[in-house]
Enzyme design. Structure first.
Site, short mmCIF file in Angstrom:
data_model
loop_
_atom_site.label_atom_id
_atom_site.label_comp_id
_atom_site.label_asym_id
_atom_site.label_seq_id
_atom_site.Cartn_x
_atom_site.Cartn_y
_atom_site.Cartn_z
N HIS A 58 -10.43 -5.61 -2.90
CA HIS A 58 -9.07 -5.71 -2.38
C HIS A 58 -9.09 -6.04 -0.90
O HIS A 58 -9.97 -5.61 -0.17
CB HIS A 58 -8.24 -4.45 -2.66
CG HIS A 58 -8.82 -3.18 -2.13
ND1 HIS A 58 -9.93 -2.56 -2.68
CD2 HIS A 58 -8.43 -2.39 -1.10
CE1 HIS A 58 -10.19 -1.46 -2.02
NE2 HIS A 58 -9.30 -1.33 -1.04
N ASP B 263 0.85 -1.19 0.00
CA ASP B 263 0.00 0.00 0.00
C ASP B 263 0.89 1.24 0.00
O ASP B 263 1.90 1.29 0.71
CB ASP B 263 -0.91 -0.01 1.23
CG ASP B 263 -2.04 0.98 1.14
OD1 ASP B 263 -1.76 2.20 1.11
OD2 ASP B 263 -3.20 0.55 1.11
#
Length: 114
Positions: A100, A30
């Site tokens: 996700h 991320d």
């Protein structure tokens, strides 16, 4: 979907720090981590939300679960513990509408979350 950021990452149009990839699943770090380990795991097939999975997506849904465990071991967070989060829809704070899974670890978490 050309306007989906995760589809663009999948297609290599946007760079990412990939940690895993196979025919069905892609995982990458991320860019705004919320823990020392924060990895996003996505199906390569565009599915907007968890609630949108169909019977035909059973293989990829199962594969994602196995990949999450593999990533946790690879990142050294499997033994101490880690959290898996899926935000499904606007009220759950889903901001990218490509399914996700957030894999978070490397620190203590509290309950209840958020």
């Amino acid at each position: 979907m050309s306007d989906c950021i995760f589809c663009r990452i999948r297609d290599g149009e946007i760079p990412s720090d990939k940690v895993y990839e196979d025919d069905l699943v892609l995982a990458f770090r991320d860019i705004n981590p919320q823990a020392p380990v924060h990895i996003l795991v996505i199906p390569k097939k565009h599915v907007a939300r968890l609630a949108d999975l169909k019977e035909c997506d059973q293989e990829v849904a199962g594969r994602i679960q196995l990949v999450i465990g593999e990533i946790a071991r690879q990142e050294g967070i499997a033994e101490d513990g880690f959290r898996v989060v899926v935000n499904n829809g606007v009220r759950a704070n889903q901001t990218v509408f490509h399914l996700h899974y957030h894999v978070l670890g490397g620190r203590d978490f509290s309950w209840p979350p958020g």
